[in-house]
Each structure stands twice: as structure tokens, then as C-alpha cells.
Design a protein around this motif. Structure first.
Motif, PDB file in Angstrom:
ATOM      1  N   ARG A   1       0.744  -1.229   0.026  1.00 35.18           N
ATOM      2  CA  ARG A   1       0.061   0.080  -0.084  1.00 35.18           C
ATOM      3  C   ARG A   1       0.934   1.242   0.289  1.00 35.18           C
ATOM      4  N   LEU A   2       2.020   1.165   0.769  1.00 30.04           N
ATOM      5  CA  LEU A   2       2.938   2.283   0.832  1.00 30.04           C
ATOM      6  C   LEU A   2       3.939   2.563  -0.256  1.00 30.04           C
ATOM      7  N   SER A   3       4.278   1.542  -0.819  1.00 31.66           N
ATOM      8  CA  SER A   3       5.295   1.772  -1.901  1.00 31.66           C
ATOM      9  C   SER A   3       4.926   1.201  -3.264  1.00 31.66           C
ATOM     10  N   ALA A   4       3.634   1.157  -3.669  1.00 30.80           N
ATOM     11  CA  ALA A   4       3.334   0.428  -4.804  1.00 30.80           C
ATOM     12  C   ALA A   4       3.861   1.177  -6.100  1.00 30.80           C
ATOM     13  N   ALA A   5       4.438   0.346  -6.943  1.00 32.01           N
ATOM     14  CA  ALA A   5       5.026   0.868  -8.149  1.00 32.01           C
ATOM     15  C   ALA A   5       3.820   1.613  -9.016  1.00 32.01           C
ATOM     16  N   PRO A   6       4.346   2.571  -9.585  1.00 36.55           N
ATOM     17  CA  PRO A   6       3.494   3.342 -10.514  1.00 36.55           C
ATOM     18  C   PRO A   6       2.602   2.295 -11.444  1.00 36.55           C
ATOM     19  N   GLY A   7       2.972   1.231 -11.959  1.00 41.54           N
ATOM     20  CA  GLY A   7       2.379   0.206 -12.687  1.00 41.54           C
ATOM     21  C   GLY A   7       1.273  -0.695 -12.135  1.00 41.54           C
ATOM     22  N   LYS A   8       1.301  -0.648 -10.642  1.00 36.50           N
ATOM     23  CA  LYS A   8       0.407  -1.341  -9.802  1.00 36.50           C
ATOM     24  C   LYS A   8      -0.773  -0.510  -9.344  1.00 36.50           C
ATOM     25  N   ILE A   9      -0.600   0.929  -9.654  1.00 41.47           N
ATOM     26  CA  ILE A   9      -1.780   1.799  -9.267  1.00 41.47           C
ATOM     27  C   ILE A   9      -2.616   1.853 -10.635  1.00 41.47           C
ATOM     28  N   VAL A  10      -4.079   1.178 -10.125  1.00 36.15           N
ATOM     29  CA  VAL A  10      -5.019   1.279 -11.180  1.00 36.15           C
ATOM     30  C   VAL A  10      -5.731   2.755 -11.299  1.00 36.15           C
ATOM     31  N   ASP A  11      -6.123   3.320 -12.524  1.00 31.61           N
ATOM     32  CA  ASP A  11      -6.703   4.282 -12.700  1.00 31.61           C
ATOM     33  C   ASP A  11      -8.293   3.782 -12.891  1.00 31.61           C
ATOM     34  N   LEU A  12      -9.071   4.156 -11.835  1.00 31.76           N
ATOM     35  CA  LEU A  12     -10.450   3.551 -11.892  1.00 31.76           C
ATOM     36  C   LEU A  12     -11.430   4.167 -12.625  1.00 31.76           C
ATOM     37  N   TRP A  13     -11.143   5.343 -13.125  1.00 31.55           N
ATOM     38  CA  TRP A  13     -12.012   6.214 -14.153  1.00 31.55           C
ATOM     39  C   TRP A  13     -12.537   5.486 -15.208  1.00 31.55           C
ATOM     40  N   PRO A  14     -11.576   4.764 -16.213  1.00 35.17           N
ATOM     41  CA  PRO A  14     -12.200   3.948 -17.201  1.00 35.17           C
ATOM     42  C   PRO A  14     -12.981   2.852 -16.744  1.00 35.17           C
ATOM     43  N   HIS A  15     -12.806   2.115 -15.597  1.00 37.81           N
ATOM     44  CA  HIS A  15     -13.600   0.882 -15.263  1.00 37.81           C
ATOM     45  C   HIS A  15     -15.149   1.638 -14.784  1.00 37.81           C
ATOM     46  N   VAL A  16     -15.005   2.830 -14.121  1.00 32.98           N
ATOM     47  CA  VAL A  16     -16.216   3.504 -13.838  1.00 32.98           C
ATOM     48  C   VAL A  16     -16.983   3.787 -14.857  1.00 32.98           C
ATOM     49  N   GLU A  17     -16.508   4.647 -16.069  1.00 37.08           N
ATOM     50  CA  GLU A  17     -17.034   4.868 -17.081  1.00 37.08           C
ATOM     51  C   GLU A  17     -17.917   3.860 -17.934  1.00 37.08           C
ATOM     52  N   ALA A  18     -16.944   2.400 -17.937  1.00 37.45           N
ATOM     53  CA  ALA A  18     -17.457   1.354 -18.683  1.00 37.45           C
ATOM     54  C   ALA A  18     -18.444   0.326 -17.887  1.00 37.45           C
ATOM     55  N   LEU A  19     -18.950   0.650 -16.780  1.00 39.90           N
ATOM     56  CA  LEU A  19     -19.976  -0.071 -16.024  1.00 39.90           C
ATOM     57  C   LEU A  19     -21.168  -0.090 -16.776  1.00 39.90           C
ATOM     58  N   GLN A  20     -21.865  -1.266 -17.094  1.00 37.41           N
ATOM     59  CA  GLN A  20     -22.923  -1.374 -17.766  1.00 37.41           C
ATOM     60  C   GLN A  20     -24.045  -1.980 -17.188  1.00 37.41           C
ATOM     61  N   MET A  21     -23.988  -2.368 -15.841  1.00 30.59           N
ATOM     62  CA  MET A  21     -24.942  -2.762 -14.893  1.00 30.59           C
ATOM     63  C   MET A  21     -25.476  -1.484 -14.034  1.00 30.59           C
ATOM     64  N   PRO A  22     -26.604  -2.014 -13.365  1.00 30.79           N
ATOM     65  CA  PRO A  22     -27.228  -0.834 -12.043  1.00 30.79           C
ATOM     66  C   PRO A  22     -25.993  -0.874 -11.132  1.00 30.79           C
ATOM     67  N   THR A  23     -25.673   0.333 -10.747  1.00 25.52           N
ATOM     68  CA  THR A  23     -24.648   0.701  -9.642  1.00 25.52           C
ATOM     69  C   THR A  23     -25.144   1.348  -8.538  1.00 25.52           C
ATOM     70  N   LEU A  24     -24.867   1.187  -7.362  1.00 28.35           N
ATOM     71  CA  LEU A  24     -25.107   2.028  -6.070  1.00 28.35           C
ATOM     72  C   LEU A  24     -23.806   2.290  -5.655  1.00 28.35           C
ATOM     73  N   LEU A  25     -23.590   3.592  -5.201  1.00 31.28           N
ATOM     74  CA  LEU A  25     -22.442   4.159  -4.713  1.00 31.28           C
ATOM     75  C   LEU A  25     -23.007   4.522  -3.411  1.00 31.28           C
ATOM     76  N   ILE A  26     -22.313   4.053  -2.352  1.00 33.50           N
ATOM     77  CA  ILE A  26     -22.724   4.270  -0.939  1.00 33.50           C
ATOM     78  C   ILE A  26     -21.648   5.201  -0.355  1.00 33.50           C
ATOM     79  N   ARG A  27     -22.074   6.061  -0.061  1.00 35.65           N
ATOM     80  CA  ARG A  27     -20.805   7.222   0.533  1.00 35.65           C
ATOM     81  C   ARG A  27     -21.107   7.498   2.090  1.00 35.65           C
ATOM     82  N   GLY A  28     -20.344   7.542   2.916  1.00 36.19           N
ATOM     83  CA  GLY A  28     -20.324   8.040   4.316  1.00 36.19           C
ATOM     84  C   GLY A  28     -20.467   9.416   4.118  1.00 36.19           C
ATOM     85  N   ALA A  29     -21.623  10.108   4.947  1.00 37.63           N
ATOM     86  CA  ALA A  29     -21.753  11.621   4.764  1.00 37.63           C
ATOM     87  C   ALA A  29     -20.684  12.193   5.268  1.00 37.63           C
TER      88      ALA A  29
END
Length: 297
Positions: A210-238
Motif C-alpha cells: 500500500r505504501l510503496s506501490a510501483a506506478p504500474g501497480k496503481i489502477v486508474d479507476l475512471w475507465p472502469h467506472v465509465e465502462a460499467l454496464q450494470m445498475p450501480t449503487l455508490l454508498i458514501r459516508g456523509a
């Protein structure tokens, strides 16, 4: 497995599978004939964190919770491969092991990141996605991410007593409910041969990744978020310091399949802080999914 909620709570079914040489454990509640929900815990958590969520769903759902590699009773990875791609391969192996044709996927924090990636890659298998307090950039650039990095650096390797261990969890999770604190002490810690209370999870390996991940190990989640094709619920703590309201809003804007629910009285650890609020928004969403997706049951 007993038929009462208490019996189920005491002894859920336990199963094992192997992936990449690791023996991985899962627990499940409910009837195999019912539609399945697979639940993925966060960075330093464990399968049983989902027990109070699972027990409220058993009238309609089969709940499967994974001890992700290095946690709970699953094997520690001697190579220290605690990264998104590794977790996603484990999830793929679990789904194949259980022959899950279609299921709902729920993940908290790290488990939510794994859920985004798996769901984007396997839209044919994920009927709906639920993510608890995770979004693009949150793990790298948020007050919560900074807090977690501090916690990892400052976490003791062991405690002299169980009371000391409980006090540690209470100090870093001041909003946690008494029941969730009891679960965390019970399932995340064990007594060593020297009498000290120590971690069940691979604290050193997980912190290092977690503390020393190489850049190649860090996933950009935006392409995955944008690609979702199913109903999705995002639960956020207020009161979350991890997933900002602005990022959550942007996620919904970029993908119309995502709906958002902010749970009051909760931080990043929504189901630990406000279980009733978490369960209410989850069950409302699942009722909609079940009602509109009866063909996959």
C-alpha cells in the motif's frame, strides 16, 4: 447450517479454493438456491465484517464473503502481491469455483476498487454493483488516504492485552459501533504463542504494498467506472474523508447507471458506523434489482 438467524450467525458455511498457489477462504450465509451476492472487504478487514449485512438479507439472498488474500484465514502471499490485479484474479477464481453465472457484487474501499475492475471486465456475470465509499483517486489523493498511510506506519505489530488491541481500534475508528468494534477485535486479531495479541492479516506485506506501490501497480479507476454496464449503487459516508462528495457526483455524471446514496452519521467505514442506514439503502437498491432482473435468479 441452522435455520435460525442466531444459528447462521454462529456458524456460516465455510469454503476454500486455490488460486496462484494460495488457499483462499470464503464464508456464506443463506440458501444456494437464492440469487448470490459476493462481498469484498477493505484493506485491513475480513470476510466476517459483512455478517450483520448478510443476516439482514437472508430472506431473499445467498451471501458469499471472501477473505481476500493475506486476510482472515486465507493464505498470506509470500511474494507480497497485494494489488488490484491480484485481487481481481482471485475473484475470478472464486466465481468460477462456485459456478456463479450471475451475481451482485459489493465491495468496500479496496474491495470496491476490485469490484469496479471486475464488473467492468465481466458485465455478463455482474447483475449489479454496490460500492461502499470508493472512487477514482480516493486511494491516492484524499485526506482519508493520508490518514490510512499514517495508520499503516503507526500500527503496532502486537499488543500486550486484548483490551489494548480494542483500545487501538477505538482510537483510530472513533465512530465505529460497539458491535462492529467487537467483530473487528474478534476477527482481525489472534493470540500468538508468546501470549501477545497480534494481527490475523499480513500487516507487513499489506502495508508495504500500500505504501510503496510501483506506478504500474496503481489502477486508474475512471475507465472502469465509465465502462460499467450494470445498475450501480455508490454508498458514501456523509462524513467520509476518503471519497469526496465532488468525486461521487462526478462518477454519477460520467456514468448514468450509477446512483448515489450518502449515509448520515458515517465516515469511510459506512457499515461499521451506521449499519441501519447502510442496510436501508442497500436493501432498497437490491429490491429494485431483484424486481427488474427476475430472469437471472
Amino acid at each position: 447450517m441452522g435455520s435460525s438467524a442466531n444459528a447462521i450467525s454462529e456458524s456460516p458455511a465455510e469454503g476454500w479454493f486455490t488460486n496462484e498457489g494460495l488457499n483462499l477462504r470464503f464464508v456464506e450465509w443463506g440458501s444456494p438456491e437464492k440469487p448470490a451476492i459476493v462481498m469484498l472487504h477493505g484493506l485491513r478487514s475480513y470476510a466476517h465484517t459483512w455478517e450483520p449485512v448478510a443476516l439482514a438479507l437472508l430472506d431473499r439472498w445467498r451471501v458469499i464473503a471472501l477473505d481476500q488474500r493475506g486476510r482472515g484465514r486465507s493464505d498470506w502471499d509470500p511474494k507480497g502481491n497485494y494489488y488490484t490485479e491480484d485481487y481481481v484474479r482471485d475473484l475470478e477464481a472464486l466465481a468460477d469455483h462456485l459456478a456463479l453465472r450471475r451475481f451482485v457484487l459489493l465491495g468496500h474501499s479496496m474491495g470496491g476498487a476490485n469490484g469496479f475492475v471486475y464488473a467492468a471486465r465481466h458485465p455478463d456475470r455482474v447483475a449489479a454493483l454496490v460500492v461502499e465509499d470508493m472512487g477514482p483517486g480516493a486511494s491516492a489523493n484524499s485526506g482519508g488516504a493520508d490518514r490510512i498511510r499514517r495508520e499503516l506506519n503507526e500500527t503496532p505489530s502486537s499488543f500486550a492485552t486484548w483490551s489494548d488491541a480494542a483500545a487501538f481500534w477505538r482510537r483510530i475508528r472513533p465512530d465505529i459501533s460497539a458491535e462492529a468494534l467487537q467483530s473487528r477485535v474478534k476477527h482481525s486479531l489472534k493470540q500468538g504463542e508468546d501470549g501477545m495479541v497480534t494481527w490475523c492479516h499480513d500487516a507487513v506485506g499489506i502495508a508495504s504494498a500500500r505504501l510503496s506501490a510501483a506506478p504500474g501497480k496503481i489502477v486508474d479507476l475512471w475507465p472502469h467506472v465509465e465502462a460499467l454496464q450494470m445498475p450501480t449503487l455508490l454508498i458514501r459516508g456523509a462524513n467520509s474523508d476518503f471519497l469526496s462528495a465532488a468525486t461521487a457526483e462526478d462518477m454519477c455524471r460520467r456514468n448514468a447507471r450509477i446512483r448515489r446514496a450518502d449515509v448520515p452519521g458515517a465516515t469511510h467505514y459506512v457499515h461499521d458506523d451506521n449499519l441501519a442506514g447502510f442496510n436501508a439503502v442497500l436493501q432498497d437498491f437490491l429490491t429494485r434489482v431483484l424486481g427488474s432482473s427476475a430472469s437471472w435468479i
